[in-house]
Design a protein around this motif. Structure first.
Motif, PDB file in Angstrom:
ATOM      1  N   MET A   1       0.845  -1.180   0.000  1.00  0.00           N
ATOM      2  CA  MET A   1       0.000   0.000   0.000  1.00  0.00           C
ATOM      3  C   MET A   1       0.894   1.249   0.000  1.00  0.00           C
ATOM      4  N   THR A   2       0.540   2.210  -0.811  1.00  0.00           N
ATOM      5  CA  THR A   2       1.291   3.455  -0.906  1.00  0.00           C
ATOM      6  C   THR A   2       1.088   4.286   0.351  1.00  0.00           C
ATOM      7  N   SER A   3       2.199   4.784   0.904  1.00  0.00           N
ATOM      8  CA  SER A   3       2.125   5.600   2.112  1.00  0.00           C
ATOM      9  C   SER A   3       2.479   7.047   1.791  1.00  0.00           C
ATOM     10  N   VAL A   4       1.706   7.958   2.380  1.00  0.00           N
ATOM     11  CA  VAL A   4       1.909   9.387   2.154  1.00  0.00           C
ATOM     12  C   VAL A   4       1.980  10.098   3.494  1.00  0.00           C
ATOM     13  N   LEU A   5       3.034  10.891   3.662  1.00  0.00           N
ATOM     14  CA  LEU A   5       3.171  11.758   4.825  1.00  0.00           C
ATOM     15  C   LEU A   5       2.619  13.121   4.448  1.00  0.00           C
ATOM     16  N   LEU A  26      -5.001   5.079   0.077  1.00  0.00           N
ATOM     17  CA  LEU A  26      -3.617   5.290   0.455  1.00  0.00           C
ATOM     18  C   LEU A  26      -3.482   5.297   1.976  1.00  0.00           C
ATOM     19  N   ASP A  27      -2.323   4.890   2.456  1.00  0.00           N
ATOM     20  CA  ASP A  27      -2.004   4.937   3.875  1.00  0.00           C
ATOM     21  C   ASP A  27      -1.472   6.340   4.167  1.00  0.00           C
ATOM     22  N   VAL A  28      -2.103   7.061   5.078  1.00  0.00           N
ATOM     23  CA  VAL A  28      -1.764   8.460   5.321  1.00  0.00           C
ATOM     24  C   VAL A  28      -1.331   8.666   6.764  1.00  0.00           C
ATOM     25  N   ASP A  29      -0.208   9.351   6.937  1.00  0.00           N
ATOM     26  CA  ASP A  29       0.271   9.769   8.247  1.00  0.00           C
ATOM     27  C   ASP A  29       0.267  11.293   8.238  1.00  0.00           C
ATOM     28  N   THR A  30      -0.429  11.920   9.184  1.00  0.00           N
ATOM     29  CA  THR A  30      -0.508  13.374   9.220  1.00  0.00           C
ATOM     30  C   THR A  30       0.326  13.934  10.365  1.00  0.00           C
ATOM     31  N   ARG A  31       0.926  15.068  10.101  1.00  0.00           N
ATOM     32  CA  ARG A  31       1.726  15.788  11.092  1.00  0.00           C
ATOM     33  C   ARG A  31       1.403  17.273  10.980  1.00  0.00           C
ATOM     34  N   SER A  32       1.455  17.962  12.115  1.00  0.00           N
ATOM     35  CA  SER A  32       1.108  19.382  12.109  1.00  0.00           C
ATOM     36  C   SER A  32       2.326  20.299  12.248  1.00  0.00           C
ATOM     37  N   ARG A  39      11.101  14.026  11.353  1.00  0.00           N
ATOM     38  CA  ARG A  39      11.348  12.815  12.157  1.00  0.00           C
ATOM     39  C   ARG A  39      10.535  11.639  11.620  1.00  0.00           C
ATOM     40  N   ALA A  40       9.260  11.881  11.297  1.00  0.00           N
ATOM     41  CA  ALA A  40       8.398  10.814  10.783  1.00  0.00           C
ATOM     42  C   ALA A  40       8.914  10.288   9.453  1.00  0.00           C
ATOM     43  N   ALA A  41       9.369  11.176   8.586  1.00  0.00           N
ATOM     44  CA  ALA A  41       9.898  10.747   7.286  1.00  0.00           C
ATOM     45  C   ALA A  41      11.125   9.867   7.478  1.00  0.00           C
ATOM     46  N   HIS A  42      11.969  10.227   8.407  1.00  0.00           N
ATOM     47  CA  HIS A  42      13.165   9.429   8.676  1.00  0.00           C
ATOM     48  C   HIS A  42      12.792   8.062   9.238  1.00  0.00           C
ATOM     49  N   ASP A  43      11.829   8.027  10.163  1.00  0.00           N
ATOM     50  CA  ASP A  43      11.432   6.772  10.809  1.00  0.00           C
ATOM     51  C   ASP A  43      10.627   5.855   9.891  1.00  0.00           C
ATOM     52  N   GLN A  44       9.754   6.441   9.061  1.00  0.00           N
ATOM     53  CA  GLN A  44       8.793   5.642   8.293  1.00  0.00           C
ATOM     54  C   GLN A  44       9.120   5.535   6.808  1.00  0.00           C
ATOM     55  N   ASP A  70      19.413  14.490   3.988  1.00  0.00           N
ATOM     56  CA  ASP A  70      19.557  13.244   4.742  1.00  0.00           C
ATOM     57  C   ASP A  70      19.543  12.077   3.758  1.00  0.00           C
ATOM     58  N   GLN A  71      20.600  11.292   3.765  1.00  0.00           N
ATOM     59  CA  GLN A  71      20.713  10.171   2.832  1.00  0.00           C
ATOM     60  C   GLN A  71      19.527   9.213   2.947  1.00  0.00           C
ATOM     61  N   ASP A  72      18.962   9.051   4.144  1.00  0.00           N
ATOM     62  CA  ASP A  72      17.852   8.121   4.343  1.00  0.00           C
ATOM     63  C   ASP A  72      16.528   8.618   3.772  1.00  0.00           C
ATOM     64  N   THR A  73      16.398   9.928   3.553  1.00  0.00           N
ATOM     65  CA  THR A  73      15.122  10.486   3.087  1.00  0.00           C
ATOM     66  C   THR A  73      15.247  11.249   1.769  1.00  0.00           C
TER      67      THR A  73
END
Length: 120
Positions: A1-5, A26-32, A39-44, A70-73
């Protein structure tokens, strides 16, 4: 499943974008906040990020730069979402590392088309 921050300090915009993307399955993670989004982009490591430009703690341009540095993101596709549509604003977004730039107000289909194009 496609994930979107999705990151936006406006809870109404955050809810609308989340509803549109979840409606497409789509799988959605929201941040304010921008800092929380980095941080969420790096972790997920989402498949795509939709980032508001104007936020109080860390602008969307700063979020773009942080993710690109950041090389990871660095490979996460980024769509900047903003009410600022002048050419210099758009150029600044692309200079910061955005893959796309969507001006508010936007249609649900326009948002979905852009997300799908970057995650295909």
């Amino acid at each position: 499943m496609t994930s979107v921050l999705v990151v936006d300090d406006d809870p109404i915009i955050l809810d609308v974008v989340e509803m549109v993307l979840r409606g497409r399955g789509l799988d959605v993670d929201t941040r304010s906040s921008g800092r929380d989004a980095v941080r969420a982009a790096h972790d997920q490591h989402p498949d795509c990020a939709v980032v508001d430009v104007s936020m109080p703690d860390m602008s969307g341009l700063e979020v773009c730069r942080a993710l690109r540095e950041d090389q990871d993101t660095s490979d996460i596709p980024i769509i900047l979402l903003t009410g600022r549509g002048q050419w210099l604003d758009v150029a600044s977004g692309f200079d910061a590392g955005a893959d796309d730039y969507l001006v508010k107000p936007f249609t649900p289909q326009e948002l979905l088309t852009r997300v799908e194009a970057l995650t295909a």
